[in-house]
Design a protein around this motif. Sequence first.
Motif, PDB file in Angstrom:
ATOM      1  N   ASN A 112      36.787  79.344  74.888  1.00  8.57           N
ATOM      2  CA  ASN A 112      37.099  78.900  73.520  1.00  8.57           C
ATOM      3  C   ASN A 112      37.723  77.505  73.512  1.00  8.57           C
ATOM      4  OD1 ASN A 112      36.166  81.321  72.539  1.00  8.57           O
ATOM      5  ND2 ASN A 112      38.048  81.872  71.480  1.00  8.57           N
ATOM      6  N   THR A 113      37.152  76.607  74.286  1.00 10.31           N
ATOM      7  CA  THR A 113      37.750  75.294  74.430  1.00 10.31           C
ATOM      8  C   THR A 113      36.709  74.190  74.325  1.00 10.31           C
ATOM      9  OG1 THR A 113      39.462  76.211  75.870  1.00 10.31           O
ATOM     10  CG2 THR A 113      39.211  73.830  75.883  1.00 10.31           C
ATOM     11  N   LEU A 114      37.095  73.144  73.615  1.00  6.38           N
ATOM     12  CA  LEU A 114      36.305  71.923  73.459  1.00  6.38           C
ATOM     13  C   LEU A 114      36.989  70.819  74.243  1.00  6.38           C
ATOM     14  CD1 LEU A 114      34.041  70.385  71.736  1.00  6.38           C
ATOM     15  CD2 LEU A 114      35.934  69.864  70.170  1.00  6.38           C
ATOM     16  N   TYR A 115      36.187  69.922  74.822  1.00  5.11           N
ATOM     17  CA  TYR A 115      36.742  68.826  75.620  1.00  5.11           C
ATOM     18  C   TYR A 115      36.194  67.481  75.152  1.00  5.11           C
ATOM     19  CZ  TYR A 115      37.707  72.708  78.799  1.00  5.11           C
ATOM     20  OH  TYR A 115      38.130  73.892  79.335  1.00  5.11           O
ATOM     21  N   LEU A 116      36.977  66.446  75.440  1.00  7.29           N
ATOM     22  CA  LEU A 116      36.491  65.081  75.296  1.00  7.29           C
ATOM     23  C   LEU A 116      36.984  64.295  76.502  1.00  7.29           C
ATOM     24  CD1 LEU A 116      34.905  63.126  73.429  1.00  7.29           C
ATOM     25  CD2 LEU A 116      37.131  62.367  72.549  1.00  7.29           C
ATOM     26  N   GLN A 117      36.069  63.984  77.406  1.00  5.25           N
ATOM     27  CA  GLN A 117      36.383  63.147  78.548  1.00  5.25           C
ATOM     28  C   GLN A 117      36.219  61.695  78.138  1.00  5.25           C
ATOM     29  OE1 GLN A 117      37.464  63.980  81.754  1.00  5.25           O
ATOM     30  NE2 GLN A 117      37.719  61.764  81.967  1.00  5.25           N
ATOM     31  N   MET A 118      37.292  60.928  78.269  1.00  9.95           N
ATOM     32  CA  MET A 118      37.284  59.534  77.836  1.00  9.95           C
ATOM     33  C   MET A 118      37.523  58.636  79.042  1.00  9.95           C
ATOM     34  SD  MET A 118      39.423  59.839  74.266  1.00  9.95           S
ATOM     35  CE  MET A 118      40.958  60.182  75.086  1.00  9.95           C
ATOM     36  N   ASN A 119      36.544  57.832  79.367  1.00 14.78           N
ATOM     37  CA  ASN A 119      36.625  56.898  80.491  1.00 14.78           C
ATOM     38  C   ASN A 119      36.558  55.465  79.976  1.00 14.78           C
ATOM     39  OD1 ASN A 119      36.583  59.131  82.269  1.00 14.78           O
ATOM     40  ND2 ASN A 119      34.346  59.074  82.374  1.00 14.78           N
ATOM     41  N   SER A 120      36.949  54.533  80.824  1.00 13.99           N
ATOM     42  CA  SER A 120      36.901  53.105  80.486  1.00 13.99           C
ATOM     43  C   SER A 120      37.545  52.845  79.132  1.00 13.99           C
ATOM     44  CB  SER A 120      35.444  52.601  80.486  1.00 13.99           C
ATOM     45  OG  SER A 120      34.840  52.818  81.736  1.00 13.99           O
ATOM     46  N   LEU A 121      38.714  53.385  78.946  1.00 10.61           N
ATOM     47  CA  LEU A 121      39.380  53.284  77.650  1.00 10.61           C
ATOM     48  C   LEU A 121      39.744  51.846  77.318  1.00 10.61           C
ATOM     49  CD1 LEU A 121      41.480  56.522  77.877  1.00 10.61           C
ATOM     50  CD2 LEU A 121      39.964  55.933  75.969  1.00 10.61           C
ATOM     51  N   LYS A 122      39.685  51.551  76.031  1.00  8.24           N
ATOM     52  CA  LYS A 122      39.982  50.225  75.506  1.00  8.24           C
ATOM     53  C   LYS A 122      41.130  50.318  74.506  1.00  8.24           C
ATOM     54  CE  LYS A 122      35.037  49.100  75.671  1.00  8.24           C
ATOM     55  NZ  LYS A 122      33.870  48.638  74.882  1.00  8.24           N
ATOM     56  N   PRO A 123      41.856  49.232  74.300  1.00  8.08           N
ATOM     57  CA  PRO A 123      42.937  49.273  73.302  1.00  8.08           C
ATOM     58  C   PRO A 123      42.454  49.721  71.916  1.00  8.08           C
ATOM     59  CG  PRO A 123      43.172  47.333  74.656  1.00  8.08           C
ATOM     60  CD  PRO A 123      41.866  47.970  75.056  1.00  8.08           C
ATOM     61  N   GLU A 124      41.227  49.392  71.569  1.00  4.21           N
ATOM     62  CA  GLU A 124      40.709  49.787  70.256  1.00  4.21           C
ATOM     63  C   GLU A 124      40.417  51.286  70.158  1.00  4.21           C
ATOM     64  OE1 GLU A 124      39.563  47.330  72.243  1.00  4.21           O
ATOM     65  OE2 GLU A 124      37.366  47.174  72.143  1.00  4.21           O
ATOM     66  N   ASP A 125      40.531  52.025  71.261  1.00  5.88           N
ATOM     67  CA  ASP A 125      40.412  53.482  71.220  1.00  5.88           C
ATOM     68  C   ASP A 125      41.728  54.148  70.803  1.00  5.88           C
ATOM     69  OD1 ASP A 125      38.435  53.251  74.192  1.00  5.88           O
ATOM     70  OD2 ASP A 125      37.698  53.604  72.151  1.00  5.88           O
ATOM     71  N   THR A 126      42.781  53.371  70.676  1.00  2.98           N
ATOM     72  CA  THR A 126      44.076  53.909  70.277  1.00  2.98           C
ATOM     73  C   THR A 126      43.992  54.534  68.894  1.00  2.98           C
ATOM     74  OG1 THR A 126      45.328  52.352  71.631  1.00  2.98           O
ATOM     75  CG2 THR A 126      46.467  53.312  69.724  1.00  2.98           C
ATOM     76  N   ALA A 127      44.405  55.804  68.797  1.00  3.32           N
ATOM     77  CA  ALA A 127      44.317  56.546  67.535  1.00  3.32           C
ATOM     78  C   ALA A 127      44.870  57.949  67.759  1.00  3.32           C
ATOM     79  CB  ALA A 127      42.872  56.643  67.052  1.00  3.32           C
ATOM     80  N   VAL A 128      45.030  58.658  66.665  1.00  2.00           N
ATOM     81  CA  VAL A 128      45.237  60.105  66.737  1.00  2.00           C
ATOM     82  C   VAL A 128      43.856  60.751  66.759  1.00  2.00           C
ATOM     83  CG1 VAL A 128      46.192  62.142  65.635  1.00  2.00           C
ATOM     84  CG2 VAL A 128      47.430  59.963  65.512  1.00  2.00           C
ATOM     85  N   TYR A 129      43.641  61.608  67.743  1.00  2.00           N
ATOM     86  CA  TYR A 129      42.346  62.272  67.915  1.00  2.00           C
ATOM     87  C   TYR A 129      42.440  63.704  67.408  1.00  2.00           C
ATOM     88  CZ  TYR A 129      40.386  58.410  70.526  1.00  2.00           C
ATOM     89  OH  TYR A 129      39.890  57.176  70.882  1.00  2.00           O
ATOM     90  N   TYR A 130      41.455  64.085  66.598  1.00  2.00           N
ATOM     91  CA  TYR A 130      41.396  65.406  65.997  1.00  2.00           C
ATOM     92  C   TYR A 130      40.131  66.131  66.421  1.00  2.00           C
ATOM     93  CZ  TYR A 130      44.809  63.421  62.715  1.00  2.00           C
ATOM     94  OH  TYR A 130      45.906  62.817  62.137  1.00  2.00           O
ATOM     95  N   CYS A 131      40.246  67.434  66.689  1.00  2.00           N
ATOM     96  CA  CYS A 131      39.033  68.233  66.831  1.00  2.00           C
ATOM     97  C   CYS A 131      38.809  68.977  65.520  1.00  2.00           C
ATOM     98  CB  CYS A 131      39.122  69.196  67.997  1.00  2.00           C
ATOM     99  SG  CYS A 131      40.345  70.504  67.859  1.00  2.00           S
ATOM    100  N   ALA A 132      37.556  69.309  65.276  1.00  2.00           N
ATOM    101  CA  ALA A 132      37.175  69.942  64.032  1.00  2.00           C
ATOM    102  C   ALA A 132      36.040  70.919  64.277  1.00  2.00           C
ATOM    103  CB  ALA A 132      36.753  68.887  63.007  1.00  2.00           C
ATOM    104  N   ALA A 133      35.995  71.965  63.453  1.00  2.00           N
ATOM    105  CA  ALA A 133      34.979  73.008  63.587  1.00  2.00           C
ATOM    106  C   ALA A 133      34.129  73.081  62.335  1.00  2.00           C
ATOM    107  CB  ALA A 133      35.647  74.356  63.852  1.00  2.00           C
TER     108      ALA A 133
END
Length: 125
Positions: A77-98
């Motif tokens: 019952n788990t969702l993932y987001l693998q984030m590589n090569s992160l950039k400053p513009e990726d800065t944010a609050v991240y939300y999952c949604a169904a």
Amino acid sequence: QVQLVESGGGLVQAGGSLRLSCAASGRTFSTYAMGWFRQAPGKEREFVAAIRWSGSTTYYTNSVKGRFTISRDNAKNTLYLQMNSLKPEDTAVYYCAADMDGTHLSSSKYEYDYWGQGTQVTVSS
């Protein structure tokens, strides 16, 4: 009804990686399409990635293609987001949604029925 709880956010230097998780309650997670969205200060909530109920099909916004990977483990019952090569513009609050329609693969926040509380991702330059 499903409850979603994100984790895995934090502070990382540009070029680094993080893996976000979204734990879902209830027995119906495997039937839902799932998505990740993000919201930076003063900006609208924007689509990041989506995945159908089976995990067989995914969809990304252009700015993260090749860097982020969405996946799911229906047995956990788990969702993932693998984030590589992160950039400053990726800065944010991240939300999952169904999305209760598991066949959807939508980038519209209005298609999603349940939301988590969000996890902060900060990428320093």
